[in-house]
Design an enzyme around this catalytic site. Structure first.
Site, PDB file in Angstrom:
ATOM      1  N   PRO A   2       0.817  -1.216   0.000  1.00 27.05           N
ATOM      2  CA  PRO A   2       0.000   0.000   0.000  1.00 27.05           C
ATOM      3  C   PRO A   2       0.850   1.264   0.000  1.00 27.05           C
ATOM      4  O   PRO A   2       1.919   1.311   0.606  1.00 27.05           O
ATOM      5  CB  PRO A   2      -0.798  -0.130   1.305  1.00 27.05           C
ATOM      6  CG  PRO A   2      -0.847  -1.593   1.570  1.00 27.05           C
ATOM      7  CD  PRO A   2       0.471  -2.124   1.095  1.00 27.05           C
ATOM      8  N   GLU A   3       0.357   2.272  -0.695  1.00 27.52           N
ATOM      9  CA  GLU A   3       1.037   3.567  -0.733  1.00 27.52           C
ATOM     10  C   GLU A   3       0.594   4.409   0.460  1.00 27.52           C
ATOM     11  O   GLU A   3      -0.349   4.066   1.182  1.00 27.52           O
ATOM     12  CB  GLU A   3       0.683   4.278  -2.039  1.00 27.52           C
ATOM     13  CG  GLU A   3       0.919   3.466  -3.290  1.00 27.52           C
ATOM     14  CD  GLU A   3       2.342   3.553  -3.817  1.00 27.52           C
ATOM     15  OE1 GLU A   3       3.064   4.504  -3.464  1.00 27.52           O
ATOM     16  OE2 GLU A   3       2.733   2.657  -4.584  1.00 27.52           O
ATOM     17  N   LYS A  51       3.837   5.115   5.618  1.00 24.31           N
ATOM     18  CA  LYS A  51       3.052   3.894   5.429  1.00 24.31           C
ATOM     19  C   LYS A  51       2.720   3.220   6.761  1.00 24.31           C
ATOM     20  O   LYS A  51       2.240   2.082   6.778  1.00 24.31           O
ATOM     21  CB  LYS A  51       3.823   2.923   4.534  1.00 24.31           C
ATOM     22  CG  LYS A  51       4.131   3.490   3.143  1.00 24.31           C
ATOM     23  CD  LYS A  51       4.924   2.476   2.340  1.00 24.31           C
ATOM     24  CE  LYS A  51       5.326   3.055   0.995  1.00 24.31           C
ATOM     25  NZ  LYS A  51       6.084   2.068   0.192  1.00 24.31           N
ATOM     26  N   ASN A 167       6.012   2.074  -4.696  1.00 23.17           N
ATOM     27  CA  ASN A 167       6.486   1.736  -6.027  1.00 23.17           C
ATOM     28  C   ASN A 167       5.638   2.347  -7.137  1.00 23.17           C
ATOM     29  O   ASN A 167       6.151   2.765  -8.178  1.00 23.17           O
ATOM     30  CB  ASN A 167       6.529   0.216  -6.184  1.00 23.17           C
ATOM     31  CG  ASN A 167       7.525  -0.209  -7.230  1.00 23.17           C
ATOM     32  OD1 ASN A 167       8.555   0.426  -7.408  1.00 23.17           O
ATOM     33  ND2 ASN A 167       7.233  -1.280  -7.941  1.00 23.17           N
ATOM     34  N   ARG A 252      12.953  -3.666  -6.315  1.00 24.34           N
ATOM     35  CA  ARG A 252      11.546  -3.460  -6.669  1.00 24.34           C
ATOM     36  C   ARG A 252      11.427  -3.365  -8.181  1.00 24.34           C
ATOM     37  O   ARG A 252      12.379  -3.047  -8.876  1.00 24.34           O
ATOM     38  CB  ARG A 252      11.029  -2.174  -6.023  1.00 24.34           C
ATOM     39  CG  ARG A 252      11.340  -2.111  -4.534  1.00 24.34           C
ATOM     40  CD  ARG A 252      10.151  -1.734  -3.741  1.00 24.34           C
ATOM     41  NE  ARG A 252      10.461  -1.691  -2.322  1.00 24.34           N
ATOM     42  CZ  ARG A 252       9.850  -0.930  -1.455  1.00 24.34           C
ATOM     43  NH1 ARG A 252       8.894  -0.111  -1.864  1.00 24.34           N
ATOM     44  NH2 ARG A 252      10.147  -0.975  -0.173  1.00 24.34           N
TER      45      ARG A 252
END
Length: 274
Positions: A2-3, A51, A167, A252
């Protein structure tokens, strides 16, 4: 994962439901905190830091991180009694009950209960939060500049430099800035990238569908993220994919358009093309 806007939105909903209410019981389904009970404490606020999420009572801070799979849901007490959950019951890691609402945390990557005075041990390492109304841009830029040889992709991911971009945001912001993800920090003007990112994450935090293109139509939300081998929506060039990270275990997925984001001379640290 999650962002920051996802966590902000979850914290906002929990705050509306729990703030000012007395906890009637709590459960923490992790060995270290299995015997902790916060019944009788009043929830003062629920906030996000990057986050991370913090449920603050008058004495404690319940710290959680959603990681890849985590989420918080709100249920009415009668729904809890029927056991009608939106996620499998065996994935429950925390339950916070009040007379009006029950907050249930599923598949939380981190869940811990800290004395309020010790909260910084969990989130004190974070850089400025991009969703903070008083976001410290100068500090964020200074943090990014401390490693000039690092790739811009890895630098913007580093929550110690600035907190909240994941990401999805990093890939999309670098496309919008026409920056190759492997560009060293020393060769990039990251000020406009950060400024645009702050505006975008504020715009997206109240949306059901996160968008970077201005469109909310299916398949048109992103410029490059998740669009490997598909044509660039700006120039038609095939979107490429690779991996970047400080070390292999932290890599990533990177998505970029070779034409819209041309490479610069000189390799950056903290990444490898695969």
């Amino acid at each position: 994962m999650p962002e920051g806007d996802t966590v902000w939105r979850a914290a906002h909903h929990l705050h509306e439901a729990l703030a000012g209410r007395v906890l009637t019981s709590t459960e923490f389904r992790v060995p270290r905190f299995a015997t902790v009970e916060l019944a009788g404490e009043t929830v003062r606020e629920v906030v996000s830091r990057g986050k991370h999420m913090l449920v603050r009572t008058d004495q404690h801070s319940v710290h959680s991180h959603l990681k890849m799979e985590g989420s918080w849901h709100l249920y009415k007490p009668e729904t809890m009694q029927r056991g009608k959950f939106r996620r499998p019951a065996h994935t429950i890691r925390a339950i916070l009950r009040t007379d009006e609402w029950v907050a249930v945390g599923f598949s939380l990557g981190v869940i811990e209960v800290l004395p309020l005075a010790d909260e910084d041990s969990a989130v004190g390492h974070l850089g400025p939060d991009v969703l903070d109304p008083e976001f410290d841009r100068d500090l964020a830029m200074a943090n990014l500049a401390t490693e000039p040889d690092l790739s811009v992709f890895v630098a913007l991911h580093d929550q110690r430099k600035l907190a909240g971009f994941g990401n999805e945001y990093v890939n999309e912001l670098l496309f919008l800035a026409r920056l190759d993800p492997r560009t060293p920090v020393r060769d990039a003007d990251l000020g406009p990238v950060v400024d645009r990112g702050v505006k975008l994450i504020h715009a997206n935090r109240d949306r059901i569908e996160r968008s970077f293109t201005g469109s909310i139509r299916a398949g048109q939300l992103h410029w490059v993220f998740g669009r490997t081998n598909r044509p660039c929506q700006r120039c038609g060039t095939t979107i490429r994919e690779t991996s970047l990270g400080r070390v292999p275990t932290q890599e990533r997925r990177v998505y970029w358009c070779p034409r819209c984001q041309p490479p610069v001379a000189g390799p950056a640290a903290g990444g490898r093309d695969v």
